[in-house]
Design a protein around this motif. Sequence first.
Motif, PDB file in Angstrom:
ATOM      1  N   VAL A 179       0.820  -1.216   0.000  1.00  0.00           N
ATOM      2  CA  VAL A 179       0.000   0.000   0.000  1.00  0.00           C
ATOM      3  C   VAL A 179       0.854   1.266   0.000  1.00  0.00           C
ATOM      4  N   GLY A 180       2.162   1.116  -0.025  1.00  0.00           N
ATOM      5  CA  GLY A 180       3.055   2.266  -0.064  1.00  0.00           C
ATOM      6  C   GLY A 180       4.487   1.809  -0.229  1.00  0.00           C
ATOM      7  N   PHE A 181       5.343   2.770  -0.552  1.00  0.00           N
ATOM      8  CA  PHE A 181       6.767   2.448  -0.683  1.00  0.00           C
ATOM      9  C   PHE A 181       7.587   3.727  -0.609  1.00  0.00           C
ATOM     10  N   VAL A 182       8.875   3.513  -0.371  1.00  0.00           N
ATOM     11  CA  VAL A 182       9.866   4.568  -0.466  1.00  0.00           C
ATOM     12  C   VAL A 182      11.068   3.967  -1.188  1.00  0.00           C
ATOM     13  N   GLN A 183      11.686   4.760  -2.070  1.00  0.00           N
ATOM     14  CA  GLN A 183      12.861   4.305  -2.812  1.00  0.00           C
ATOM     15  C   GLN A 183      14.010   5.270  -2.563  1.00  0.00           C
ATOM     16  N   LEU A 184      15.155   4.705  -2.211  1.00  0.00           N
ATOM     17  CA  LEU A 184      16.345   5.480  -1.863  1.00  0.00           C
ATOM     18  C   LEU A 184      17.490   5.149  -2.810  1.00  0.00           C
ATOM     19  N   TYR A 185      18.200   6.186  -3.242  1.00  0.00           N
ATOM     20  CA  TYR A 185      19.379   6.032  -4.086  1.00  0.00           C
ATOM     21  C   TYR A 185      20.589   6.581  -3.333  1.00  0.00           C
ATOM     22  N   LYS A 186      21.725   5.910  -3.500  1.00  0.00           N
ATOM     23  CA  LYS A 186      22.947   6.331  -2.824  1.00  0.00           C
ATOM     24  C   LYS A 186      23.567   7.545  -3.521  1.00  0.00           C
ATOM     25  N   LEU A 187      23.931   8.528  -2.716  1.00  0.00           N
ATOM     26  CA  LEU A 187      24.661   9.713  -3.158  1.00  0.00           C
ATOM     27  C   LEU A 187      25.809   9.938  -2.187  1.00  0.00           C
ATOM     28  N   TYR A 188      26.617  10.930  -2.496  1.00  0.00           N
ATOM     29  CA  TYR A 188      27.711  11.306  -1.596  1.00  0.00           C
ATOM     30  C   TYR A 188      27.657  12.810  -1.393  1.00  0.00           C
ATOM     31  N   HIS A 189      27.786  13.232  -0.135  1.00  0.00           N
ATOM     32  CA  HIS A 189      27.689  14.639   0.216  1.00  0.00           C
ATOM     33  C   HIS A 189      29.070  15.276   0.145  1.00  0.00           C
ATOM     34  N   TYR A 190      29.203  16.313  -0.675  1.00  0.00           N
ATOM     35  CA  TYR A 190      30.510  16.929  -0.925  1.00  0.00           C
ATOM     36  C   TYR A 190      31.043  17.735   0.261  1.00  0.00           C
ATOM     37  N   ILE A 191      30.188  18.179   1.158  1.00  0.00           N
ATOM     38  CA  ILE A 191      30.662  18.929   2.325  1.00  0.00           C
ATOM     39  C   ILE A 191      30.983  17.981   3.467  1.00  0.00           C
ATOM     40  N   LYS A 192      30.072  17.066   3.751  1.00  0.00           N
ATOM     41  CA  LYS A 192      30.283  16.127   4.848  1.00  0.00           C
ATOM     42  C   LYS A 192      31.248  15.003   4.480  1.00  0.00           C
ATOM     43  N   LEU A 193      31.507  14.823   3.168  1.00  0.00           N
ATOM     44  CA  LEU A 193      32.394  13.770   2.672  1.00  0.00           C
ATOM     45  C   LEU A 193      31.940  12.398   3.162  1.00  0.00           C
ATOM     46  N   GLU A 194      30.637  12.195   3.090  1.00  0.00           N
ATOM     47  CA  GLU A 194      30.042  10.942   3.526  1.00  0.00           C
ATOM     48  C   GLU A 194      28.926  10.534   2.572  1.00  0.00           C
TER      49      GLU A 194
END
Length: 148
Positions: free
Chosen positions: A61-76
């Motif tokens: 009845v629902g979903f969430v989809q997540l894609y991996k990124l990298y944060h340029y300030i936090k370097l994580e």
Amino acid sequence: MNYEIRKAGLKDLEKAAEIFNLYRIFYRQEDNYEKCHAFIKERLLHDQSNIFLALADGQVVGFVQLYKLYHYIKLEKQWLLSDLFVHPNHRGKGLSIQLIDRSKEWCEETGACGLMLETEKTNQIGNALYPRCGFEYDGAHNYHYWWK
């Protein structure tokens, strides 16, 4: 109603493709289950996204989809909360918040620094929901896109 939220795998492909197709229709896209099926299958086969399904009585009845990124300030690593959808029959029951909370837990489980998202300016529900879930609006940036 009690909802079960679980990480999708290939065994969930048909159900994930069905809810993803409904999501796209909600955003004024053409009904195309076959293309959605192929798209979700590629994401799952190649570990390109993480999908969490919300189930009620065995039905998605629902979903969430997540894609991996990298944060340029936090370097994580961070996660892009790309897609979030709750079937209209299950809205107003806190399910979106449960899916967002599961996404936050995924950040903890994977050592990510957080989540980012963008939504249409006309999405009144999302624009009211995200601040209630701890998201901060970044009015300093304009998001642009390029399509080939």
